[in-house]
Design an enzyme around this catalytic site. Structure first.
Site, short mmCIF file in Angstrom:
data_model
loop_
_atom_site.label_atom_id
_atom_site.label_comp_id
_atom_site.label_asym_id
_atom_site.label_seq_id
_atom_site.Cartn_x
_atom_site.Cartn_y
_atom_site.Cartn_z
N GLU A 151 53.57 2.42 35.27
CA GLU A 151 52.16 2.41 34.88
C GLU A 151 51.76 1.11 34.20
O GLU A 151 50.59 0.85 34.00
CB GLU A 151 51.88 3.60 33.94
CG GLU A 151 52.05 4.93 34.63
CD GLU A 151 52.10 6.10 33.68
OE1 GLU A 151 51.90 7.22 34.13
OE2 GLU A 151 52.36 5.91 32.48
N ASP B 227 50.06 14.86 41.25
CA ASP B 227 50.56 16.15 41.76
C ASP B 227 49.60 17.24 41.33
O ASP B 227 48.66 16.97 40.57
CB ASP B 227 51.96 16.41 41.19
CG ASP B 227 51.94 16.46 39.67
OD1 ASP B 227 51.70 17.53 39.11
OD2 ASP B 227 52.14 15.40 39.02
N1 SAH Z 1 62.11 11.27 33.10
C1 SAH Z 1 60.84 11.06 33.77
C2 SAH Z 1 59.80 11.94 33.14
C3 SAH Z 1 58.48 11.93 33.82
S1 SAH Z 1 57.46 13.14 33.12
C4 SAH Z 1 60.49 9.61 33.65
O1 SAH Z 1 60.75 9.03 32.60
O2 SAH Z 1 59.96 9.04 34.60
C5 SAH Z 1 55.98 12.96 34.00
C6 SAH Z 1 55.00 11.92 33.49
O3 SAH Z 1 53.84 11.95 34.30
C7 SAH Z 1 54.51 12.13 32.07
O4 SAH Z 1 54.33 10.88 31.46
C8 SAH Z 1 53.19 12.90 32.24
O5 SAH Z 1 52.20 12.41 31.37
C9 SAH Z 1 52.78 12.68 33.68
N2 SAH Z 1 52.62 13.90 34.52
C10 SAH Z 1 52.36 13.84 35.84
N3 SAH Z 1 52.29 15.08 36.36
C11 SAH Z 1 52.52 15.95 35.36
C12 SAH Z 1 52.61 17.37 35.31
N4 SAH Z 1 52.47 18.14 36.39
N5 SAH Z 1 52.87 17.93 34.10
C13 SAH Z 1 53.03 17.18 33.00
N6 SAH Z 1 52.98 15.82 33.01
C14 SAH Z 1 52.72 15.20 34.17
#
Ligand code: SAH
Length: 288
Positions: A11, A194
């Site tokens: 990002e 998503d």
């Molecule tokens: N270990 C992974 C974690 C990703 S968590 C990593 O470091 O890449 C997912 C990220 O995308 C979070 O920052 C959240 O803000 C966002 N996100 C996207 N879709 C999401 C969902 N369905 N539920 C919660 N957060 C989501």
């Protein structure tokens, strides 16, 4: 200086790459990149969830940011948001905050006694305007945050129905809370990666990059706009303030005219550009 917080590398890479005169400062394990982006001073940093609060607080205390933009991706809850489209927070809440066992409403943040924290209406308007310019469909409303990747239909439906949320993610409301207690305006901009259902993990993996880039493009457009605006303002103020009135024998009259000019300009600016101080509601919770 404006603070930009993105949760993940993907990002932020694009933004970091375009920063000029960059200085990197490491505080509490977080790298802060300060420099210029479209003439605006920004600090950019990557975080987790508790980390997002640490990051926002550091931006306020160490970098003196005057506003924070949180950009990134999210799970869509609203049927009106398709992949790649953007949720803009008018309010944020924490769906995993729950002290209902002692009689509080679910989502209540004890101490500030709120469920919902308002984003800054002026920054929300800037985000909407930037999206319009780029032809991106947006929905403005509640964005819910929690320490959970939501990929379950029941949980999704509960968050959507209980908080009337448009999107769910993991940082925005933590940043919002920090901004609220520090009286700093903020906005959260999230592109949908998503739909927070059982398919979310696969969709997230496939669309993360594209969605993240969309949110970044929108953030950049906002900064560009903010910079153009402040440049025009600065030019006029310099003109008025720089005029050498003091040499005149009628300097009291000159002071009076300078006062009129400056105040007239403020009124003109407020009327046409709506840049008056935002009505930051410090006391009245919307739905606690
Ligand atoms: N270990 C992974 C974690 C990703 S968590 C990593 O470091 O890449 C997912 C990220 O995308 C979070 O920052 C959240 O803000 C966002 N996100 C996207 N879709 C999401 C969902 N369905 N539920 C919660 N957060 C989501």
């Amino acid at each position: 200086m404006i603070g930009i917080i993105g949760a993940m590398k993907v990002e932020l890479e694009a933004l970091k790459a375009r920063l000029q005169d960059v200085t990197v400062t490491r505080i509490s394990g977080v790298d802060f990149y300060s420099g210029k982006l479209h003439g605006t001073d920004v600090a950019v940093s990557g975080v987790g969830k508790v980390f997002s609060a640490v990051c926002a607080q550091t931006m306020v205390l160490k970098f003196g940011v005057k506003a924070i933009i949180n950009t990134g991706v999210a799970g869509g809850l609203s049927p009106n948001l398709k992949l790649g489209e953007v949720a803009i927070a008018s309010q944020v809440c924490q769906h995993d905050m729950d002290t209902s066992g002692v009689g509080d409403p679910k989502g209540l943040i004890s101490g500030i006694n709120k469920v919902f924290i308002d984003a800054d209406p002026l920054w929300v308007a800037k985000a909407e305007k930037a999206a319009q310019k780029l032809g991106i469909h947006t929905e403005t409303g509640v964005i819910a945050s929690g320490d959970q990747f939501v990929c379950d239909t029941d949980r999704k439906a509960w968050i959507r129905d209980f908080f009337r949320a448009e999107a769910v993610e993991m940082e925005g409301a933590a940043i919002g809370q920090v901004c609220f207690v520090n009286e700093i305006p903020f906005v959260v901009i999230r592109s949908i990666s998503d739909d927070a259902s059982g398919h979310a993990p696969v969709s997230y993996e496939s669309f993360l990059k594209e969605a993240a880039q969309r949110a970044v493009a929108l953030t950049e457009e906002m900064l560009k706009e903010a910079w153009e605006h402040s440049k025009a303002e600065g030019f006029f103020l310099e003109l008025v303030e720089g005029a050498n009135f003091a040499k005149s024998p009628f300097c009291i009259l000159d002071e009076f005219f300078r006062f009129l000019l400056l105040n007239g300009f403020q009124a003109f600016r407020n009327f046409f550009f709506k840049t008056e101080e935002s009505n930051w509601d410090k006391t009245s919770p919307k739905s606690t």
